[in-house]
Structures are given as structure tokens and as C-alpha cells.
Design a protein around this motif. Sequence first.
Motif, PDB file in Angstrom:
ATOM      1  N   LYS A 183       0.837  -1.202   0.000  1.00  0.00           N
ATOM      2  CA  LYS A 183       0.000   0.000   0.000  1.00  0.00           C
ATOM      3  C   LYS A 183       0.874   1.255   0.000  1.00  0.00           C
ATOM      4  N   GLU A 184       1.851   1.264   0.909  1.00  0.00           N
ATOM      5  CA  GLU A 184       2.621   2.504   1.103  1.00  0.00           C
ATOM      6  C   GLU A 184       3.625   2.753  -0.026  1.00  0.00           C
ATOM      7  N   LEU A 185       4.075   1.693  -0.686  1.00  0.00           N
ATOM      8  CA  LEU A 185       5.008   1.875  -1.818  1.00  0.00           C
ATOM      9  C   LEU A 185       4.284   1.820  -3.168  1.00  0.00           C
ATOM     10  N   ASN A 186       2.944   1.805  -3.116  1.00  0.00           N
ATOM     11  CA  ASN A 186       2.136   1.818  -4.346  1.00  0.00           C
ATOM     12  C   ASN A 186       2.541   0.697  -5.311  1.00  0.00           C
ATOM     13  N   ILE A 187       2.753  -0.492  -4.768  1.00  0.00           N
ATOM     14  CA  ILE A 187       3.101  -1.621  -5.630  1.00  0.00           C
ATOM     15  C   ILE A 187       1.804  -2.182  -6.216  1.00  0.00           C
ATOM     16  N   ASP A 188       1.823  -2.424  -7.519  1.00  0.00           N
ATOM     17  CA  ASP A 188       0.600  -2.796  -8.229  1.00  0.00           C
ATOM     18  C   ASP A 188       0.386  -4.313  -8.188  1.00  0.00           C
ATOM     19  N   VAL A 189      -0.010  -4.823  -7.021  1.00  0.00           N
ATOM     20  CA  VAL A 189      -0.268  -6.259  -6.892  1.00  0.00           C
ATOM     21  C   VAL A 189      -1.352  -6.449  -5.831  1.00  0.00           C
ATOM     22  N   GLU A 190      -2.203  -7.444  -6.054  1.00  0.00           N
ATOM     23  CA  GLU A 190      -3.218  -7.760  -5.042  1.00  0.00           C
ATOM     24  C   GLU A 190      -2.688  -8.879  -4.161  1.00  0.00           C
ATOM     25  N   ILE A 191      -2.924  -8.741  -2.851  1.00  0.00           N
ATOM     26  CA  ILE A 191      -2.433  -9.756  -1.913  1.00  0.00           C
ATOM     27  C   ILE A 191      -3.602 -10.621  -1.457  1.00  0.00           C
ATOM     28  N   ARG A 192      -3.441 -11.926  -1.629  1.00  0.00           N
ATOM     29  CA  ARG A 192      -4.445 -12.884  -1.139  1.00  0.00           C
ATOM     30  C   ARG A 192      -3.867 -13.631   0.056  1.00  0.00           C
ATOM     31  N   THR A 193      -4.728 -13.921   1.017  1.00  0.00           N
ATOM     32  CA  THR A 193      -4.291 -14.656   2.208  1.00  0.00           C
ATOM     33  C   THR A 193      -4.999 -16.002   2.260  1.00  0.00           C
ATOM     34  N   VAL A 194      -4.254 -17.042   2.558  1.00  0.00           N
ATOM     35  CA  VAL A 194      -4.809 -18.401   2.622  1.00  0.00           C
ATOM     36  C   VAL A 194      -4.745 -18.887   4.075  1.00  0.00           C
ATOM     37  N   PRO A 195      -5.857 -19.470   4.602  1.00  0.00           N
ATOM     38  CA  PRO A 195      -5.878 -19.926   5.999  1.00  0.00           C
ATOM     39  C   PRO A 195      -4.783 -20.954   6.309  1.00  0.00           C
ATOM     40  N   ILE A 196      -4.485 -21.107   7.591  1.00  0.00           N
ATOM     41  CA  ILE A 196      -3.435 -22.038   8.029  1.00  0.00           C
ATOM     42  C   ILE A 196      -3.846 -23.478   7.712  1.00  0.00           C
ATOM     43  N   VAL A 197      -2.950 -24.216   7.082  1.00  0.00           N
ATOM     44  CA  VAL A 197      -3.181 -25.647   6.832  1.00  0.00           C
ATOM     45  C   VAL A 197      -2.502 -26.429   7.956  1.00  0.00           C
ATOM     46  N   ARG A 198      -3.250 -27.352   8.566  1.00  0.00           N
ATOM     47  CA  ARG A 198      -2.752 -28.096   9.733  1.00  0.00           C
ATOM     48  C   ARG A 198      -2.618 -29.582   9.448  1.00  0.00           C
ATOM     49  N   GLU A 199      -1.744 -30.235  10.204  1.00  0.00           N
ATOM     50  CA  GLU A 199      -1.681 -31.694  10.195  1.00  0.00           C
ATOM     51  C   GLU A 199      -2.936 -32.208  10.903  1.00  0.00           C
ATOM     52  N   GLU A 200      -3.175 -33.533  10.805  1.00  0.00           N
ATOM     53  CA  GLU A 200      -4.380 -34.086  11.428  1.00  0.00           C
ATOM     54  C   GLU A 200      -4.446 -33.808  12.922  1.00  0.00           C
ATOM     55  N   ASP A 201      -3.288 -33.793  13.581  1.00  0.00           N
ATOM     56  CA  ASP A 201      -3.290 -33.561  15.031  1.00  0.00           C
ATOM     57  C   ASP A 201      -3.249 -32.069  15.384  1.00  0.00           C
ATOM     58  N   GLY A 202      -3.433 -31.203  14.402  1.00  0.00           N
ATOM     59  CA  GLY A 202      -3.574 -29.780  14.692  1.00  0.00           C
ATOM     60  C   GLY A 202      -2.308 -28.962  14.477  1.00  0.00           C
ATOM     61  N   ILE A 203      -1.152 -29.619  14.406  1.00  0.00           N
ATOM     62  CA  ILE A 203       0.096 -28.873  14.229  1.00  0.00           C
ATOM     63  C   ILE A 203       0.080 -28.128  12.890  1.00  0.00           C
ATOM     64  N   ALA A 204       0.411 -26.832  12.930  1.00  0.00           N
ATOM     65  CA  ALA A 204       0.471 -26.061  11.685  1.00  0.00           C
ATOM     66  C   ALA A 204       1.609 -26.608  10.824  1.00  0.00           C
ATOM     67  N   MET A 205       1.329 -26.847   9.565  1.00  0.00           N
ATOM     68  CA  MET A 205       2.386 -27.370   8.686  1.00  0.00           C
ATOM     69  C   MET A 205       3.499 -26.350   8.550  1.00  0.00           C
ATOM     70  N   SER A 206       4.736 -26.838   8.571  1.00  0.00           N
ATOM     71  CA  SER A 206       5.891 -25.963   8.457  1.00  0.00           C
ATOM     72  C   SER A 206       7.083 -26.785   7.997  1.00  0.00           C
ATOM     73  N   SER A 207       7.916 -26.187   7.163  1.00  0.00           N
ATOM     74  CA  SER A 207       9.133 -26.885   6.729  1.00  0.00           C
ATOM     75  C   SER A 207      10.002 -27.188   7.941  1.00  0.00           C
TER      76      SER A 207
END
Length: 281
Positions: free
Chosen positions: A162-186
Motif C-alpha cells: 500500500k505505502e510503496l504503491n506496488i501494483d499487486v493484489e495480496i491474497r491470504t490463505v488460511p493455516i493448513v494443519r496436520e491431522e493432530d492440529g500442528i500447523a504445517m511448516s518446513s
Amino acid sequence: MLLINKVLEIREHVKNAKKEGKKVGLVPTMGFFHDGHLELMRQARKECDVVIVSIFVNPTQFGPGEDYEDYPRDLERDMQLAEEVGVDVIFNPSVEEMYPDGFSTYVEVKGITGKLCGRSRPGHFKGVATIVTKLFNSVQPDVAFFGQKDAQQVLVIKKMVKELNIDVEIRTVPIVREEDGIAMSSRNLYLNDEERKAARILYRSIQKAQQKVQEGERDVNSLKGAVIDMISSEPLAKIDYVELLTYPELEEKDVLEGKMLLALAVKIGKARLIDNAILEG
Ligand code: AMP
């Protein structure tokens, strides 16, 4: 699927796609894909004609003594997974391509970067803002996709765009979790079996806070206290921070009103894990 390593080449590729009226999506990543990354790519695939995924383990966002050298890398595996979800181009520049000798220009978002991970990892968001700006300028996507797993990062990037007037739309995707609830992470790769079990405490403590909010608790210190108590009961977990801040401003407040971000960073073994949820009062 194409593999491109040079800025000039990716720029040319995108220029040609745009000439044909195509909508271009970018998913910036550090690679070593899991289903969280793949979900960003699937969203991009749904919305865009050309899906570009960048893989770059960005040295400037790692502090001294952090895991830059150890960070998992496997380009071949990543290319296979990306191809399976229909990615068109992998952009995998070298460190020299992004930071040639004598590089000295940085992007810094002030204010909100003094909190949460920005406080624990000084310079981290300067590295993130700089590399994301470079990726936006190199690729010039119409849309870029980021995960809510890194909630503060999304806020920093939205503010910067917004502040640098960059011409791109930002989309946010909800957290994807493992079956036991742990947030996936490398970084979950760093955990042994025992630590992996202990890591469940992050999401469990978030659920505890959500339950307390449902029961009517609105006192920020009590909510934070419940999370801290629960994590402290796990001997392998060492709290870096537990914060409940207004969202999206990231300011302190005593009473839960409107949207607030419950954000945690916890060290388990050699992994520093983060997780978060928006609580609403
Ligand atoms: P990284 O490779 O960890 O830098 O992540 C690349 C992108 O994937 C960032 O926008 C992250 O927020 C997003 N991401 C990582 N893990 C997850 C997850 N578990 N759920 C959703 N998005 C994620």
C-alpha cells in the motif's frame, strides 16, 4: 512446467503472458513444500492463468545463529509436487542473482515490525520486505498469495504494498494443519518423535483460548495466561512469546473487543515454531 533462474528471463516470460491478456499469480516460498505451500498454489491455480512459484531461501531474513544453512532444500521433490498441482513456472534464482556483490538497498516497514517475530528476530522483516519487493519487481504478478500461518508477515507485506504503491493484489490463505492440529511448516522436519508430539501444545493452547472466549472470557491477561500455563506444562516447550494484540494494528489492549491476534512462538528442540488465530470479542 518451466524452471527459470534469471530475473530477466522470468520478466520476459511474464511480459509475454500479459501481452496475451493472462492473469499472473505468484506464490513466494522458501521451498521444501508441504500441503500449506500446495494450498497457496491451488488457490493461485483457481484464480490465475499463469501460476509462478518462487523458491528462494532468503539469507537476509535469517539472523546470526539462525537456521539458514540447515534450512531444508530439495528442488527436485518441490518441482514434482508443484507440477502435480498445476504450477506453470518455478522461479529459483541463486543468491548471487538476487544479491549481487555490493548489494546495499533494503526495504524497511517500521512500527508493526517491532512486535512479535520482529522483536524476537531483529532484521527479519527487513529481509522479508526486501526480497518480496525484489520478487514483485522481477515477476510483476497481478496477484500474490501468502499464508495466514505467518500472520505478521501478511500485515507487513500488505502495508508495504500500500505505502510503496506496488501494483499487486495480496491474497491470504488460511493455516493448513496436520491431522493432530500442528500447523504445517518446513521446520517441523527438525522435530524428533517426542518433540513432534510436544509441538501439539501450540494449537491445543490456542483452542483453549478459543474455548475461554466462547465461555465469555474477555480479559486479555487471563486469555494469555491460560495459553502460557498450558504451554509451560509441556517440558520440551520453551516460550519465545505469547501475545494477544489488536488486529491488524498489533497494539496492546486489556480487553478482547473486535478482532485480536493470538500469536505464539515456541521453541521445541532446535525448531522455533509459530502459530496463531484471530480471536473475536
Ligand atoms: P515459507 O516457505 O515457509 O516461507 O512459506 C511460504 C508461504 O507459505 C508463506 O506465505 C507462508 O505463510 C505459507 N505457509 C507456510 N506454512 C503454511 C501453512 N501451514 N498454512 C498456510 N500457509 C502456509
